[in-house]
Design a protein around this motif. Structure first.
Motif, PDB file in Angstrom:
ATOM      1  N   LYS A 139       0.840  -1.198   0.000  1.00  0.00           N
ATOM      2  CA  LYS A 139       0.000   0.000   0.000  1.00  0.00           C
ATOM      3  C   LYS A 139       0.879   1.253   0.000  1.00  0.00           C
ATOM      4  O   LYS A 139       2.093   1.172   0.020  1.00  0.00           O
ATOM      5  CB  LYS A 139      -0.925  -0.012   1.226  1.00  0.00           C
ATOM      6  CG  LYS A 139      -1.812  -1.240   1.334  1.00  0.00           C
ATOM      7  CD  LYS A 139      -2.589  -1.228   2.630  1.00  0.00           C
ATOM      8  CE  LYS A 139      -3.409  -2.499   2.797  1.00  0.00           C
ATOM      9  NZ  LYS A 139      -4.135  -2.523   4.100  1.00  0.00           N
ATOM     10  N   GLY A 140       0.220   2.402  -0.008  1.00  0.00           N
ATOM     11  CA  GLY A 140       0.950   3.648   0.127  1.00  0.00           C
ATOM     12  C   GLY A 140       1.624   4.097  -1.151  1.00  0.00           C
ATOM     13  O   GLY A 140       1.345   3.610  -2.251  1.00  0.00           O
ATOM     14  N   ASN A 141       2.564   5.033  -0.995  1.00  0.00           N
ATOM     15  CA  ASN A 141       3.259   5.676  -2.118  1.00  0.00           C
ATOM     16  C   ASN A 141       4.699   5.177  -2.190  1.00  0.00           C
ATOM     17  O   ASN A 141       5.480   5.404  -1.256  1.00  0.00           O
ATOM     18  CB  ASN A 141       3.225   7.199  -1.925  1.00  0.00           C
ATOM     19  CG  ASN A 141       3.833   7.955  -3.088  1.00  0.00           C
ATOM     20  OD1 ASN A 141       4.998   7.805  -3.384  1.00  0.00           O
ATOM     21  ND2 ASN A 141       3.028   8.790  -3.732  1.00  0.00           N
ATOM     22  N   PRO A 142       5.089   4.515  -3.281  1.00  0.00           N
ATOM     23  CA  PRO A 142       6.446   3.950  -3.372  1.00  0.00           C
ATOM     24  C   PRO A 142       7.548   4.997  -3.217  1.00  0.00           C
ATOM     25  O   PRO A 142       8.582   4.710  -2.600  1.00  0.00           O
ATOM     26  CB  PRO A 142       6.468   3.315  -4.770  1.00  0.00           C
ATOM     27  CG  PRO A 142       5.036   3.024  -5.082  1.00  0.00           C
ATOM     28  CD  PRO A 142       4.253   4.141  -4.436  1.00  0.00           C
ATOM     29  N   ARG A 143       7.342   6.189  -3.784  1.00  0.00           N
ATOM     30  CA  ARG A 143       8.370   7.228  -3.677  1.00  0.00           C
ATOM     31  C   ARG A 143       8.546   7.685  -2.232  1.00  0.00           C
ATOM     32  O   ARG A 143       9.672   7.852  -1.752  1.00  0.00           O
ATOM     33  CB  ARG A 143       7.993   8.410  -4.572  1.00  0.00           C
ATOM     34  CG  ARG A 143       8.931   9.609  -4.479  1.00  0.00           C
ATOM     35  CD  ARG A 143      10.323   9.278  -4.948  1.00  0.00           C
ATOM     36  NE  ARG A 143      11.133  10.494  -5.072  1.00  0.00           N
ATOM     37  CZ  ARG A 143      12.456  10.508  -5.226  1.00  0.00           C
ATOM     38  NH1 ARG A 143      13.123   9.362  -5.286  1.00  0.00           N
ATOM     39  NH2 ARG A 143      13.104  11.647  -5.347  1.00  0.00           N
ATOM     40  N   VAL A 144       7.430   7.880  -1.549  1.00  0.00           N
ATOM     41  CA  VAL A 144       7.503   8.278  -0.139  1.00  0.00           C
ATOM     42  C   VAL A 144       8.174   7.184   0.689  1.00  0.00           C
ATOM     43  O   VAL A 144       8.993   7.464   1.575  1.00  0.00           O
ATOM     44  CB  VAL A 144       6.103   8.602   0.406  1.00  0.00           C
ATOM     45  CG1 VAL A 144       6.155   8.855   1.918  1.00  0.00           C
ATOM     46  CG2 VAL A 144       5.518   9.823  -0.305  1.00  0.00           C
TER      47      VAL A 144
END
Length: 309
Positions: free
Chosen positions: A25-30
């Motif tokens: 889940k979430g943002n890969p870059r973050v």
């Protein structure tokens, strides 16, 4: 006593979980950034043997910094703004996009929505004390041809170092104007001579700077955004020569090409025409923009800014 734990399985597993690398889940870059950031912070704690007292003192300081809204003030003081400019200069050089007027930091005090004038503007509201200033120049391309219709967006402090909108003693958009260049690329502005300013002496930024043995002062300076379709957007500022902090700016914004002489003048025709109260300072700043076919480079970078538009 320093102990080594950073490479243990427990800590490496903790870092992955902290950064969310154990889920999809979430943002890969973050996640990528957070994993690197936390890894580096954990390593600093280990390498410098940071104590719990020191850590929680820093955490409480971050709370204070945010409450005081000084993160955007401390950032240039710690060189972040200048470092980002160094990187952008290097990127430009790598793709052959060099030359023109140098960039330098924007600072945290821009306000969108300033009045727009054709060719000439009066920047002060008529009730702003200070020595008169005649600010003018020409906007050119890299071949030296004038750029008509360029937008020269200018803002600067008053004679006490305060910026309108943030300083409620001034009218909301005082000393903020956008000027469209004439057919020969010229712009003209009647204003007052700005003063430099210092970080709030009891503020969060000065707490850090004082611990580093540094001051928090900026020289007298004038900010510019200069733009035109087909040209790379320019964020820059000039420092007035002779200021005590011209070459000792806590925000590291000074570049030799951007130090400008202010020449005293008592031209009676100019004094009468522009209602100067006696001697004024003549400041000339010419700008060279670089042409580009990349429309992304025509725009200023994204960041949170006050907008009254």
């Amino acid at each position: 006593m320093t102990v080594k734990t950073i490479q243990t399985e427990a800590v490496q597993e903790l870092l992955k979980k902290v950064a969310g690398l154990d889920n999809n889940k979430g943002n890969p870059r973050v996640k990528e950034i957070m994993h690197r950031l936390m890894s580096d912070v954990y390593k600093i704690i280990e390498d410098l043997d940071i104590t719990p007292d020191e850590f929680w003192h820093a955490a409480n300081y971050l709370n204070e910094l945010g409450t005081n809204k000084e993160a955007v003030l401390l950032a240039p003081g710690l060189g972040f703004d200048h470092y980002l400019d160094i990187r952008e200069d290097a990127k430009d050089e790598a793709i052959g996009l060099v030359g023109g007027t140098p960039r330098t930091i924007e600072g945290p005090l821009y306000v969108e929505g300033a009045p727009t004038s054709q060719t000439e503007a009066r920047m002060d509201d008529g009730n702003t004390p200070g020595q008169g200033m005649w600010l003018h120049g020409q906007v050119l391309d890299e071949a030296g041809a004038p750029l008509a219709g360029a937008i020269v967006d200018i803002w600067h402090a008053d004679s006490k170092g305060g910026y309108s909108f943030f300083d409620t003693t001034q009218s909301e958009l005082n000393l903020r104007r956008k000027i469209i260049t004439d057919e020969n690329g010229y712009y003209f502005a009647r204003s007052i001579v700005p003063s430099g300013y210092g970080c709030p002496p009891e503020g969060s930024s000065m707490k850090v700077l004082s611990l580093l043995g540094r001051h928090g002062n900026r020289p007298a300076h004038i900010h510019y955004f200069v733009s035109k379709p087909g040209c790379k957007h320019l964020t820059t500022q000039i420092n007035l020569a002779g200021d005590e902090y011209t070459y000792d700016d806590f925000a590291f914004a000074t570049r030799n090409e951007l130090v400008v002489q202010a020449t005293a003048s008592s031209d009676p025709e100019m004094i009468k025409k522009h209602s100067f109260d006696g001697e004024y300072l003549d400041v000339e700043f010419n700008v060279t923009l670089i042409k580009t076919k990349n429309s992304d480079l025509e725009e200023m970078h994204n960041r949170a800014r006050v907008s009254l538009a």
